[in-house]
Design a protein around this motif. Structure first.
Motif, PDB file in Angstrom:
ATOM      1  N   ASP A  53       0.778  -1.199  -0.029  1.00  0.00           N
ATOM      2  CA  ASP A  53      -0.050   0.145   0.032  1.00  0.00           C
ATOM      3  C   ASP A  53       0.856   1.296  -0.024  1.00  0.00           C
ATOM      4  OD1 ASP A  53      -2.471   1.420  -0.225  1.00  0.00           O
ATOM      5  OD2 ASP A  53      -2.945   1.126   1.896  1.00  0.00           O
ATOM      6  N   ASN A  62      -2.455  -2.463  -2.095  1.00  0.00           N
ATOM      7  CA  ASN A  62      -2.646  -3.072  -1.032  1.00  0.00           C
ATOM      8  C   ASN A  62      -2.707  -4.516  -1.002  1.00  0.00           C
ATOM      9  OD1 ASN A  62      -5.186  -3.591  -1.670  1.00  0.00           O
ATOM     10  ND2 ASN A  62      -6.050  -1.857  -0.483  1.00  0.00           N
ATOM     11  N   ALA A  63      -2.556  -5.352  -0.152  1.00  0.00           N
ATOM     12  CA  ALA A  63      -2.663  -6.929   0.062  1.00  0.00           C
ATOM     13  C   ALA A  63      -3.878  -7.273  -0.902  1.00  0.00           C
ATOM     14  CB  ALA A  63      -2.686  -7.074   1.531  1.00  0.00           C
ATOM     15  N   ASN A  64      -5.041  -6.644  -0.720  1.00  0.00           N
ATOM     16  CA  ASN A  64      -6.242  -7.028  -1.097  1.00  0.00           C
ATOM     17  C   ASN A  64      -6.193  -6.855  -2.631  1.00  0.00           C
ATOM     18  OD1 ASN A  64      -9.272  -6.360  -2.226  1.00  0.00           O
ATOM     19  ND2 ASN A  64      -9.270  -8.186  -0.684  1.00  0.00           N
ATOM     20  N   TYR A  89       7.015  -4.048   0.810  1.00  0.00           N
ATOM     21  CA  TYR A  89       6.210  -3.988   1.886  1.00  0.00           C
ATOM     22  C   TYR A  89       7.138  -3.691   3.134  1.00  0.00           C
ATOM     23  CZ  TYR A  89       8.508  -8.681   1.683  1.00  0.00           C
ATOM     24  OH  TYR A  89       9.284  -9.779   1.523  1.00  0.00           O
ATOM     25  N   GLU A 120       2.756  -1.479   4.955  1.00  0.00           N
ATOM     26  CA  GLU A 120       2.140  -2.478   5.434  1.00  0.00           C
ATOM     27  C   GLU A 120       3.089  -3.876   5.341  1.00  0.00           C
ATOM     28  OE1 GLU A 120      -1.718  -3.454   3.245  1.00  0.00           O
ATOM     29  OE2 GLU A 120      -2.704  -1.744   4.419  1.00  0.00           O
ATOM     30  N   GLU A 130       2.705 -10.018   5.594  1.00  0.00           N
ATOM     31  CA  GLU A 130       1.818 -11.142   6.138  1.00  0.00           C
ATOM     32  C   GLU A 130       0.375 -10.853   5.732  1.00  0.00           C
ATOM     33  OE1 GLU A 130       5.475 -11.410   8.449  1.00  0.00           O
ATOM     34  OE2 GLU A 130       4.162  -9.836   7.867  1.00  0.00           O
ATOM     35  N   LYS A 131      -0.185  -9.479   5.408  1.00  0.00           N
ATOM     36  CA  LYS A 131      -1.482  -9.072   5.141  1.00  0.00           C
ATOM     37  C   LYS A 131      -1.461  -9.654   3.579  1.00  0.00           C
ATOM     38  CE  LYS A 131      -2.572  -4.995   7.645  1.00  0.00           C
ATOM     39  NZ  LYS A 131      -3.182  -3.785   7.490  1.00  0.00           N
ATOM     40  N   PHE A 132      -0.817  -9.734   2.770  1.00  0.00           N
ATOM     41  CA  PHE A 132      -0.919 -10.212   1.714  1.00  0.00           C
ATOM     42  C   PHE A 132      -0.665 -11.805   1.629  1.00  0.00           C
ATOM     43  CE2 PHE A 132       1.703 -12.045  -2.197  1.00  0.00           C
ATOM     44  CZ  PHE A 132       0.552 -11.904  -3.144  1.00  0.00           C
ATOM     45  N   GLY A 147      -2.002 -13.602   4.120  1.00  0.00           N
ATOM     46  CA  GLY A 147      -3.240 -13.920   4.447  1.00  0.00           C
ATOM     47  C   GLY A 147      -4.297 -13.997   3.302  1.00  0.00           C
ATOM     48  N   GLU A 148      -4.360 -12.888   2.547  1.00  0.00           N
ATOM     49  CA  GLU A 148      -5.191 -12.778   1.381  1.00  0.00           C
ATOM     50  C   GLU A 148      -5.150 -13.987   0.436  1.00  0.00           C
ATOM     51  OE1 GLU A 148      -7.579 -10.626   0.776  1.00  0.00           O
ATOM     52  OE2 GLU A 148      -7.233  -9.183   2.237  1.00  0.00           O
ATOM     53  N   SER A 179      -0.286 -18.240   4.844  1.00  0.00           N
ATOM     54  CA  SER A 179       0.360 -17.488   6.022  1.00  0.00           C
ATOM     55  C   SER A 179       1.759 -18.325   6.362  1.00  0.00           C
ATOM     56  CB  SER A 179      -0.673 -17.523   6.870  1.00  0.00           C
ATOM     57  OG  SER A 179      -1.737 -16.691   6.568  1.00  0.00           O
TER      58      SER A 179
END
Length: 213
Positions: A136, A141-143, A162, A172, A175-177, A179-180, A184
């Motif tokens: 981001d 961003n991750a999403n 990142y 960010e 880990e957010k990516f 997870g998406e 993980s």
């Protein structure tokens, strides 16, 4: 082919006869890439986190504009895009590079800040390895990064841009990516060594440690 992550959006792509450095960064970003030599340096846009070509050694050619290039045994295609979702009004333009080395096709998205239309995604062709920004701030961003991965369907996706402990940018975490992507448990590795013959199926997420080895 060997791919090493040097930090932020910078990678060293080392083929049999050609080495490509993508988006070299200025020292103030907090990373120490060491002494890197290259035949080709790609620059996705003119920000100091992506255009520090003076930090690279060797007699290299800088590629920073859309177009088709054949340099040594590498073929590069630069595709115009935007650094934001407002057609560049906020942060300007960005160049996506599709790089073919040793029969492996790598796509470096730079600081892409917009979703890709189906027609633009088709321009990328069949991508083996996708280098995608996920943190981001000034890029995806991750999403949105995860959506783009599913749209392009590469064999391997490597996140970039990142938050890292040594980095100075407020991004960010990866880990957010992960997870998406439902990945993980991925363990970072020092480098990726790959050939056309051993590409995985379906898409595999690879996280690379940032370093200079």
């Amino acid at each position: 082919m060997e791919i090493k992550y040097l930090g932020h959006s910078c990678f060293r792509i080392k083929g049999k006869n050609t080495t490509v450095i993508t988006d070299p960064f200025a020292p103030e970003l907090g990373f120490t890439p060491g002494k890197q030599t290259a035949n080709i340096v790609t620059v996705s846009h003119q920000h100091n986190g992506h255009n520090y070509t003076s930090g690279v050694s060797g007699e290299f050619r800088v590629v920073s504009r859309p177009g088709e290039y054949e340099i040594g045994d590498a073929i590069l295609i630069g595709l115009p895009s935007f650094h934001d979702s407002e057609k560049g009004l906020l942060r300007g333009k960005n160049v996506i590079f599709v790089i073919s080395v040793d029969d492996v096709v790598i796509c470096h998205l730079g600081d892409l800040g917009e979703p890709l239309s189906e027609s633009k995604a088709e321009e990328l062709g069949n991508v083996d390895i996708l280098l995608v920004p996920v943190g981001d701030m000034s890029a995806l961003n991750a999403n949105n990064a995860a959506r783009l991965v599913r749209q392009i369907e590469p064999a391997i996706v490597i996140p970039m841009h990142y938050k890292l402990p040594q980095g100075t940018r407020e991004l960010e975490p990866v880990e957010k990516f992960l997870g998406e992507m439902g990945s993980s448990g991925v363990v970072p590795q020092p480098k990726l060594v790959v050939t056309k013959a051993n590409l995985p199926l379906p898409t595999q997420v690879v996280v690379l440690e940032a370093g200079t080895a």
